[in-house]
Write a protein that holds these residues in place. Structure first.
Motif, PDB file in Angstrom:
ATOM      1  N   GLY A  83       3.159   4.203   8.027  1.00 25.91           N
ATOM      2  CA  GLY A  83       4.079   5.295   7.748  1.00 25.91           C
ATOM      3  C   GLY A  83       5.443   4.887   7.217  1.00 25.91           C
ATOM      4  N   LYS A  84       5.660   3.595   6.990  1.00 26.08           N
ATOM      5  CA  LYS A  84       6.955   3.180   6.435  1.00 26.08           C
ATOM      6  C   LYS A  84       7.129   3.775   5.042  1.00 26.08           C
ATOM      7  N   LEU A  85       8.341   4.219   4.790  1.00 27.51           N
ATOM      8  CA  LEU A  85       8.611   4.880   3.520  1.00 27.51           C
ATOM      9  C   LEU A  85       8.818   3.869   2.404  1.00 27.51           C
ATOM     10  N   GLU A 145       0.838  -1.199   0.000  1.00 30.22           N
ATOM     11  CA  GLU A 145       0.000   0.000   0.000  1.00 30.22           C
ATOM     12  C   GLU A 145       0.875   1.252   0.000  1.00 30.22           C
ATOM     13  N   LEU A 146       0.482   2.198  -0.802  1.00 31.41           N
ATOM     14  CA  LEU A 146       1.207   3.465  -0.907  1.00 31.41           C
ATOM     15  C   LEU A 146       0.206   4.612  -0.734  1.00 31.41           C
ATOM     16  N   PRO A 147       0.317   5.390   0.347  1.00 32.55           N
ATOM     17  CA  PRO A 147       1.310   5.288   1.417  1.00 32.55           C
ATOM     18  C   PRO A 147       1.023   4.118   2.347  1.00 32.55           C
ATOM     19  N   ALA A 148       2.059   3.649   3.034  1.00 28.43           N
ATOM     20  CA  ALA A 148       1.900   2.524   3.956  1.00 28.43           C
ATOM     21  C   ALA A 148       1.092   2.965   5.172  1.00 28.43           C
ATOM     22  N   PRO A 149       0.198   2.121   5.666  1.00 26.13           N
ATOM     23  CA  PRO A 149      -0.632   2.486   6.826  1.00 26.13           C
ATOM     24  C   PRO A 149       0.179   2.864   8.062  1.00 26.13           C
ATOM     25  N   GLU A 154      15.318   5.735   8.767  1.00 22.58           N
ATOM     26  CA  GLU A 154      14.099   6.499   9.020  1.00 22.58           C
ATOM     27  C   GLU A 154      14.062   7.094  10.420  1.00 22.58           C
ATOM     28  N   THR A 155      14.711   6.449  11.351  1.00 24.68           N
ATOM     29  CA  THR A 155      14.668   6.928  12.735  1.00 24.68           C
ATOM     30  C   THR A 155      15.910   7.744  13.080  1.00 24.68           C
ATOM     31  N   GLY A 203       5.610  -4.613   5.748  1.00 23.50           N
ATOM     32  CA  GLY A 203       4.671  -3.545   5.432  1.00 23.50           C
ATOM     33  C   GLY A 203       5.291  -2.382   4.692  1.00 23.50           C
ATOM     34  N   ARG A 204       6.424  -2.633   4.019  1.00 29.16           N
ATOM     35  CA  ARG A 204       7.100  -1.545   3.302  1.00 29.16           C
ATOM     36  C   ARG A 204       6.736  -1.589   1.815  1.00 29.16           C
TER      37      ARG A 204
END
Length: 300
Positions: free
Chosen positions: A28-30, A22-26, A293-294, A57-58
């Motif tokens: 928030g993964k980029l 899914e884009l965007p990921a639910p 990301e972090t 989930g990315r």
């Protein structure tokens, strides 16, 4: 698993893409935008990366570069230059709304990725350079050294057909397979998705831009960004295989020249650890992407 396919306009042509997840990921993964090798090769051989969407989930975004696969196949030799493929990355990003993202470039795709990132695009959070090349002359020298380790009779077939311009001959193809089975992919048999890429390779694009693995005669023969690697200022993961045609001599300038770069070697792989050690490759990749990301906020 959600899969979306379509095309985006690029110049007067169409570039085909596939989004897995899914884009965007639910959560928030980029997304990870994948730039595959070649030139002239479709993306299929990197399909193992699709599992990142299900496992983590990315979203993963693939596309076939102009001139091959499901994208348009213009008969325009003037298109087959580096700028075409760097501009295509920007077009895919814009049309798909890929704001903040990661990019993975494999082999020739690492060259495109480096050129693109050196333009300092906004929103890039992490960069993965897999089996990478920073300079064509260094890569050619190492590929030639590997070729010269093949049995003399195999080298003779390769050299004779290249000198005679008969590289379409079955004997030449068989001889080059001795090289590729050692330093491209060590699986036996080769997986179907790799065979799909090789079967649909656009040879004229490859020859115009590169030539032969160990004999770079195309318009990339002098390509080299080694001196500019210090300009990169973002998290970078460099990967290679123990038996990679991108040897340590080829890869080390990237690992040393990019500040803070991580370098991971896959001990059971040649040039395609994403297919040869797929689970470990994805684990290493996802760990890096999560840490990128972090990390500190993106500066570009």
């Amino acid at each position: 698993m959600a899969v979306t396919e379509g095309t985006v306009p690029f110049r007067e042509y169409r570039t085909w893409y596939r989004i897995v997840g899914e884009l965007p990921a639910p959560d928030g993964k980029l997304p990870l935008l994948v730039i595959n090798g070649g030139p002239g090769c479709p993306h299929d051989y990197l399909e193992d990366l699709s599992a990142l969407a299900g496992e983590n989930g990315r979203p993963v975004v693939f596309y076939d570069q102009l001139g091959c696969g499901r994208s348009d196949h213009p008969d325009e030799p003037g298109l087959w230059v580096m700028d075409t493929f760097v501009d295509e990355v920007a077009a895919v990003r814009e049309e798909l709304g890929l704001g903040r993202l990661h990019i993975l470039g494999h082999s020739w795709g690492s060259q495109v990725a480096l050129e693109y990132v050196l333009r300092r695009p906004a929103g890039l959070v992490g960069l993965v350079l897999a089996g990478p090349i920073a300079g064509a002359p260094a890569y050619e020298a190492e590929a030639r050294r590997l070729k010269e380790s093949l049995p003399p009779e195999v080298q003779e077939v390769i050299d004779r057909h290249e000198a005679d311009g008969t590289t379409g001959d079955d004997a030449y193809v068989e001889a080059t397979m001795a090289f590729h089975k050692r330093w491209l992919c060590r699986l036996d048999p080769w997986p179907d998705h790799l065979m799909r890429s090789l079967t649909n390779w656009r040879e004229d694009v490859y020859e115009t831009m590169w030539g032969a693995e160990w004999n770079v005669t195309g318009n990339l023969k002098d390509w080299d960004v080694t001196a500019r690697l210090g300009e990169l200022d973002l998290p970078v993961l460099v990967t290679s295989g123990r038996y990679d045609v991108a040897t340590p001599t080829v890869v080390r300038p990237l690992a040393d020249g990019i500040r803070g770069a991580e370098w991971v070697v896959f001990e059971q792989s040649a040039h395609l650890p994403s297919a040869e050690e797929p689970e470990r490759f994805r684990q290493v990749l996802e760990s890096f992407l999560h840490r990128a990301e972090t990390a500190a906020p993106q500066r570009w």
